[in-house]
Design an enzyme around this catalytic site. Sequence first.
Site, PDB file in Angstrom:
ATOM      1  N   HIS A 331       3.412  -0.714 -15.174  1.00 11.61           N
ATOM      2  CA  HIS A 331       3.750   0.279 -14.167  1.00 11.61           C
ATOM      3  C   HIS A 331       5.231   0.112 -13.809  1.00 11.61           C
ATOM      4  O   HIS A 331       5.615  -0.867 -13.195  1.00 11.61           O
ATOM      5  CB  HIS A 331       2.864   0.065 -12.938  1.00 11.61           C
ATOM      6  CG  HIS A 331       2.925   1.181 -11.938  1.00 11.61           C
ATOM      7  ND1 HIS A 331       4.008   2.033 -11.826  1.00 11.61           N
ATOM      8  CD2 HIS A 331       2.028   1.589 -10.997  1.00 11.61           C
ATOM      9  CE1 HIS A 331       3.773   2.908 -10.861  1.00 11.61           C
ATOM     10  NE2 HIS A 331       2.583   2.665 -10.347  1.00 11.61           N
ATOM     11  N   PHE A 390       2.240   5.463  -3.457  1.00 14.64           N
ATOM     12  CA  PHE A 390       1.956   4.877  -2.156  1.00 14.64           C
ATOM     13  C   PHE A 390       2.653   5.747  -1.114  1.00 14.64           C
ATOM     14  O   PHE A 390       3.745   6.263  -1.343  1.00 14.64           O
ATOM     15  CB  PHE A 390       2.536   3.458  -2.070  1.00 14.64           C
ATOM     16  CG  PHE A 390       1.612   2.388  -2.569  1.00 14.64           C
ATOM     17  CD1 PHE A 390       0.353   2.674  -3.068  1.00 14.64           C
ATOM     18  CD2 PHE A 390       2.010   1.060  -2.527  1.00 14.64           C
ATOM     19  CE1 PHE A 390      -0.497   1.664  -3.519  1.00 14.64           C
ATOM     20  CE2 PHE A 390       1.170   0.040  -2.975  1.00 14.64           C
ATOM     21  CZ  PHE A 390      -0.075   0.344  -3.465  1.00 14.64           C
TER      22      PHE A 390
END
Lengths: 402, 85
Positions: A331, A390
């Site tokens: 990621h 997020f």
Amino acid sequence: MRRVVITGAGTINALGHSVPETLGAMREGRCGIGPLEMRDLERLAIQIGGQIKGFEAEGLFNRQQMALYDRFTQFTLIAAKEAIGQSGLEFIGELAAKSGVVLGTAGGGVSTWDDNYRTVYEDGKNRVHPFVVPKLMNNAAASHVSMEYNLKGPSFTVSTACASSNHAMAQAFQMIRSGMAPAMVTGGSESMLCFGGVKAWEGLRVMSKDACRPFSLTRSGMVQGEGAGIFVFEDYEHAKKRGAEILCEVIGYAMSSDASDIVMPSKQGAARAMSGALADARINADEVGYINAHGTGTAANDKTECAAVADVFGPHADRLMISSTKSMHGHLIGGTGAVELLACIMALRDGVIAPTIGYEEPDPECALDVVPNEARDADVSVVLSNAFAFGGLNAVLALRKV
Amino acid sequence: MSIQDRVIAIIAEQAVLEPSDVTLDSTLEDLGIDSLGLVESIFAIEEEFDISIPFNANEPESSDFDISNVRTIVKGIEGLMAEKA
């Protein structure tokens, strides 16, 4: 409204130091995740990552540049060179005046922060290098690209955690589509694989200690990566007139906010971003052949993302392919959407769908065709690229074969 | 304070409750502690007792550390403290 095409692509990441190397690795389903190499590794609970190996910045950049370029800027410049080189564009005159750089990064110069905190807190020194601020700032990479290539139009950095690159590319796309800019350099980069960067992620307790296995019942969390993906987005007429090679067309995007939780994703937010991108691109859901998933390998993401795909696509969800290349390159946080766009280009141009590797056991809550373990030949004409950050900030891009 | 009282104090603070409202049979869900609150509680307990708790927020149920209710958490910490001693 102008049509927007991609005429250049560049990258450096754990799978390769160029686009051909990276696509080759994706085709082979090769894993770029392995043991991390960094100081104080023994103090980390998480010791794996998609780290770029065999990369020596010395020799690529001169002494003055080294003093100014954090690793995330170095990655950006390497990828930008490949992308702009491929596009064949030379930014002079009005093209230079109107074209700019919009890049994504979540952390910017994280290792510069890390190194210099160490200097003043651990080593007790009271003086730091004069270029700490220009080196660590989130816009450093975008600024250096603008200086290197004489890009004098709108340039800035977008920071929306794991969706940074997709938000940046959506913005660049919008600028060309509206006629504001004839070409834009866009994408993103991240270099968080330093002691402090890994330690911070460790705290959340969502990191895997062995592998990134998106959509697999045996998943154990996410794995960090690093690197950059940079693209040249260009007005279709401009590209056609100069006979440029077109990699694919960007046909739409959507952004949405969950407005619910700072870390837990929302199915509705993800679904609104995907359906919004379809509407913006004026395509039907059943035209989409492949989705490059956000697919982090956390239980929260994977289940929510699959449920959102099922909601948006209905019965067609069972016919499309969806894979997570994070299983191979990790990621890349703010740079991830940019490197993942390469898998979309490969699907459209080469008819090869990158796999989700490390897949061991089906998860009934992720019952989609996740292209497990092996790349697949398939003829697809429209693809989506998902990014869900997020903070609940989502950005989805839609692309088409040209 | 016993280990049990110290754990209950931490969990009560996270839940914004009085320690007397937290019983051994309470589940974190009963107390209104969500996944983020749980990760924060685990951190606070690790700091309090200077231990490392084997806990993965991805799959709480498959972690070695049982968080079914306050009793299992206290028991787990007592075990880790015994190992440390």
